[in-house]
Design a protein around this motif. Structure first.
Motif, mmCIF file in Angstrom:
data_model
loop_
_atom_site.group_PDB
_atom_site.id
_atom_site.type_symbol
_atom_site.label_atom_id
_atom_site.label_comp_id
_atom_site.label_asym_id
_atom_site.label_seq_id
_atom_site.Cartn_x
_atom_site.Cartn_y
_atom_site.Cartn_z
ATOM 1 N N GLU A 252 0.765 -1.056 0.036
ATOM 2 C CA GLU A 252 -0.005 -0.096 -0.015
ATOM 3 C C GLU A 252 0.960 1.184 -0.076
ATOM 4 O O GLU A 252 2.032 1.379 0.588
ATOM 5 N N GLY A 253 0.457 2.248 -0.858
ATOM 6 C CA GLY A 253 1.358 3.547 -0.911
ATOM 7 C C GLY A 253 2.193 3.518 -1.873
ATOM 8 O O GLY A 253 3.083 4.528 -2.183
ATOM 9 N N GLN A 254 2.668 2.478 -2.579
ATOM 10 C CA GLN A 254 3.908 2.259 -3.528
ATOM 11 C C GLN A 254 2.922 2.230 -4.916
ATOM 12 O O GLN A 254 1.969 2.120 -5.090
ATOM 13 N N TRP A 255 3.862 2.736 -6.091
ATOM 14 C CA TRP A 255 3.298 2.770 -7.280
ATOM 15 C C TRP A 255 2.614 1.707 -7.681
ATOM 16 O O TRP A 255 2.929 0.247 -7.182
ATOM 17 N N LYS A 256 1.519 1.801 -8.632
ATOM 18 C CA LYS A 256 0.770 0.531 -9.072
ATOM 19 C C LYS A 256 1.525 0.099 -10.180
ATOM 20 O O LYS A 256 1.703 0.921 -11.375
ATOM 21 N N PRO B 45 12.253 -0.562 -10.556
ATOM 22 C CA PRO B 45 12.433 0.741 -11.232
ATOM 23 C C PRO B 45 12.303 1.740 -9.980
ATOM 24 O O PRO B 45 11.864 1.586 -9.198
ATOM 25 N N ALA B 46 12.806 2.999 -10.571
ATOM 26 C CA ALA B 46 12.608 4.309 -9.488
ATOM 27 C C ALA B 46 11.470 5.016 -9.631
ATOM 28 O O ALA B 46 11.414 6.330 -9.291
ATOM 29 N N TYR B 47 10.341 4.195 -9.672
ATOM 30 C CA TYR B 47 9.079 5.009 -9.437
ATOM 31 C C TYR B 47 8.701 5.303 -8.166
ATOM 32 O O TYR B 47 8.988 4.622 -7.112
ATOM 33 N N ASP B 48 8.309 6.702 -7.891
ATOM 34 C CA ASP B 48 7.731 6.995 -6.482
ATOM 35 C C ASP B 48 6.531 6.705 -6.108
ATOM 36 O O ASP B 48 5.934 6.111 -7.193
ATOM 37 N N GLU B 49 5.924 6.839 -4.963
ATOM 38 C CA GLU B 49 4.664 6.750 -4.965
ATOM 39 C C GLU B 49 3.378 7.113 -5.716
ATOM 40 O O GLU B 49 2.470 6.676 -5.817
ATOM 41 N N LYS B 50 3.793 8.155 -6.491
ATOM 42 C CA LYS B 50 2.807 8.805 -7.363
ATOM 43 C C LYS B 50 3.099 8.379 -8.744
ATOM 44 O O LYS B 50 2.543 8.801 -9.796
ATOM 45 N N ALA C 16 12.513 10.491 -11.384
ATOM 46 C CA ALA C 16 13.599 11.710 -11.323
ATOM 47 C C ALA C 16 14.439 11.482 -12.654
ATOM 48 O O ALA C 16 15.600 10.815 -12.667
ATOM 49 N N VAL C 17 13.935 11.965 -13.842
ATOM 50 C CA VAL C 17 14.486 11.810 -14.932
ATOM 51 C C VAL C 17 16.063 12.339 -14.942
ATOM 52 O O VAL C 17 16.174 13.388 -14.738
ATOM 53 N N GLY C 18 16.799 11.553 -15.478
ATOM 54 C CA GLY C 18 18.351 11.992 -15.720
ATOM 55 C C GLY C 18 19.042 12.036 -14.247
ATOM 56 O O GLY C 18 20.402 12.030 -14.234
ATOM 57 N N ASP C 19 18.668 11.527 -12.943
ATOM 58 C CA ASP C 19 19.237 12.013 -11.602
ATOM 59 C C ASP C 19 19.389 10.399 -11.223
ATOM 60 O O ASP C 19 18.607 10.021 -10.499
ATOM 61 N N PHE C 20 20.457 10.055 -11.499
ATOM 62 C CA PHE C 20 20.889 8.614 -11.000
ATOM 63 C C PHE C 20 20.613 8.514 -9.281
ATOM 64 O O PHE C 20 20.198 7.730 -9.001
ATOM 65 N N PRO C 21 21.131 9.494 -8.654
ATOM 66 C CA PRO C 21 21.422 9.306 -7.158
ATOM 67 C C PRO C 21 19.921 9.006 -6.548
ATOM 68 O O PRO C 21 19.545 8.425 -5.778
ATOM 69 N N ALA C 22 18.849 10.146 -7.273
ATOM 70 C CA ALA C 22 17.593 10.082 -6.713
ATOM 71 C C ALA C 22 17.033 8.683 -7.176
ATOM 72 O O ALA C 22 16.425 8.244 -6.511
ATOM 73 N N GLN C 23 17.073 8.295 -8.379
ATOM 74 C CA GLN C 23 16.555 6.959 -8.770
ATOM 75 C C GLN C 23 17.165 5.886 -8.005
ATOM 76 O O GLN C 23 16.316 4.919 -7.753
ATOM 77 N N MET C 24 18.406 5.733 -7.776
ATOM 78 C CA MET C 24 18.813 4.670 -6.733
ATOM 79 C C MET C 24 18.246 4.779 -5.492
ATOM 80 O O MET C 24 17.881 3.765 -4.867
ATOM 81 N N LYS C 25 18.363 5.950 -4.847
ATOM 82 C CA LYS C 25 17.553 5.934 -3.496
ATOM 83 C C LYS C 25 16.218 5.602 -3.589
ATOM 84 O O LYS C 25 15.647 4.794 -2.537
ATOM 85 N N GLN C 26 15.617 6.173 -4.509
ATOM 86 C CA GLN C 26 14.011 5.589 -4.731
ATOM 87 C C GLN C 26 13.892 4.197 -4.946
ATOM 88 O O GLN C 26 13.076 3.412 -4.052
ATOM 89 N N THR C 27 14.908 3.607 -5.627
ATOM 90 C CA THR C 27 14.525 2.045 -5.884
ATOM 91 C C THR C 27 14.870 1.366 -4.668
ATOM 92 O O THR C 27 14.271 0.379 -4.165
ATOM 93 N N MET C 28 15.839 1.658 -3.848
ATOM 94 C CA MET C 28 16.373 1.071 -2.439
ATOM 95 C C MET C 28 15.087 1.211 -1.542
ATOM 96 O O MET C 28 14.942 0.223 -0.894
ATOM 97 N N ALA C 29 14.589 2.594 -1.597
ATOM 98 C CA ALA C 29 13.576 2.567 -0.485
ATOM 99 C C ALA C 29 12.293 1.942 -1.076
ATOM 100 O O ALA C 29 11.518 1.321 0.060
ATOM 101 N N THR C 30 11.888 1.501 -2.297
ATOM 102 C CA THR C 30 11.016 0.722 -2.574
ATOM 103 C C THR C 30 11.099 -0.501 -2.149
ATOM 104 O O THR C 30 10.204 -1.302 -1.682
ATOM 105 N N ILE C 31 12.345 -1.059 -2.456
ATOM 106 C CA ILE C 31 12.651 -2.411 -2.001
ATOM 107 C C ILE C 31 12.554 -2.477 -0.435
ATOM 108 O O ILE C 31 12.021 -3.661 0.200
#
Length: 130
Positions: free
Chosen positions: A11-15, A36-41, A45-60
């Motif tokens: 619940e609360g993660q991207w569909k 992948p690096a989708y946030d809850e919405k 973060a297009v082109g931003d590797f650190p943001a995508q990596m952090k989001q992916t790890m947070a999702t997992i």
């Protein structure tokens, strides 16, 4: 009788729009799909590797937490990167999730592309649950 499959949706993660489950638990094993690096919405973060990596790890992290587990229960990780130059940053962010220095087995591959043009990485893993 074999163990039933439990399809994990947090619940609360991207569909997920693709025909897959974010994770499937069978017995004491949990298989987490390539995340992948989708946030809850559903934004990325297009082109931003650190943001995508952090989001992916947070999702997992959220998927693991949904079954009462953490990164300490992860036995195997596969990391797919689309840019070789992101390897060191990936390692830095990844290592922060293992403060005790006990890392899972891991494969990292540089791939030509991923399913969406803005994906810079995808991570999948297998956890052994208590």
């Amino acid at each position: 009788m074999s163990a039933p499959l439990e399809h994990i949706f947090v619940e609360g993660q991207w569909k997920v729009a693709a025909p897959l489950s974010p994770a499937v638990k069978v017995g004491n094993l949990m298989f987490i799909s390539g995340i992948p690096a989708y946030d809850e919405k559903g934004a990325i973060a297009v082109g931003d590797f650190p943001a995508q990596m952090k989001q992916t790890m947070a999702t997992i992290t959220g998927i693991l937490a949904s079954v009462g587990a953490g990164w300490d229960r992860v036995a195997k990780v596969n990391v797919l990167l689309t840019r070789r130059e992101d390897f060191e940053e990936m390692n830095r962010i990844y290592a922060a999730h293992f403060p005790d220095g006990k890392y899972p087995a891991r494969t990292t591959a540089i791939v030509y592309s991923l399913p969406r043009p803005n994906f810079l990485l995808e991570i999948e893993c297998v956890a052994v649950l208590d």
